[in-house]
Design a protein around this motif. Sequence first.
Motif, PDB file in Angstrom:
ATOM      1  N   GLN A 164     -16.934   2.089  49.144  1.00 27.25           N
ATOM      2  CA  GLN A 164     -18.363   2.437  49.122  1.00 27.25           C
ATOM      3  C   GLN A 164     -19.085   1.587  48.084  1.00 27.25           C
ATOM      4  N   SER A 182     -24.938   6.604  47.783  1.00 24.85           N
ATOM      5  CA  SER A 182     -24.620   7.959  48.257  1.00 24.85           C
ATOM      6  C   SER A 182     -23.766   8.842  47.326  1.00 24.85           C
ATOM      7  N   LYS A 184     -23.022  10.920  44.439  1.00 24.17           N
ATOM      8  CA  LYS A 184     -23.787  11.296  43.236  1.00 24.17           C
ATOM      9  C   LYS A 184     -22.904  12.063  42.252  1.00 24.17           C
TER      10      LYS A 184
END
Length: 212
Positions: A164, A182, A184
């Motif tokens: 990611q 994305s 968090k």
Amino acid sequence: MSLRLGDTAPDFEQDSSIGRIRFHDWLGDSWGVLFSHPADFTPVCTTELGLTAKLASEFERHNVKTVTLSVDSAQSHVEWIRDINETQSANVGFPIIADGDRKVSQLYDMIHPNASDTFTVRSLFVIDPKKKVRLTITYPASTGRNFDEVLRVIDSLQLTDHYQVATPGNWKHGDDVAIVPSPKDEDVIRRKFPKGYRALRPYLRMTPQPDR
Ligand code: BEZ
């Protein structure tokens, strides 16, 4: 209609310097770079094909097959390959598609009539193993492409398909990468990026390249 990122790369069957090619079958499970050039026996194209041949081991290491195309005949391609090998100290091992009937050029929108009615421009498509278009670039006839840059983008695509992350401007293999927005949750991020990260802003989190 031009091809966009994420579109399926059109399949085709066409003659080439190594015989008939059925594109999707020929690609198999590999990534592909399909690129057009205006014409055989021209200076810039000769250097581009020589460069691609000399980068063969790098393309192979990335599981990429390369194939190029012009509207010249298969016989012309075969004769030109001898010249490329001689003048560029290269060994062209990839096919050159003979697109005399413009079938592939039209499928891939490689003829730009306001540049030239008859010749293909320098279009280039990176295609992934699912046959999706992942990169498109178009250069004018007078400017040769940078094939190190094509490999750099493939390196980035293959990395970002597995982690990611996204690669910053001018990134090259081994440089830090950005954690995509994305995740968090701190614990999730620490688990996914055990090498740690630097948060310059909440949206700007840098981490060492995960697969090194
Ligand atoms: C070349 O490959 O050198 C070239 C081809 C068409 C127009 C200009 C340059």
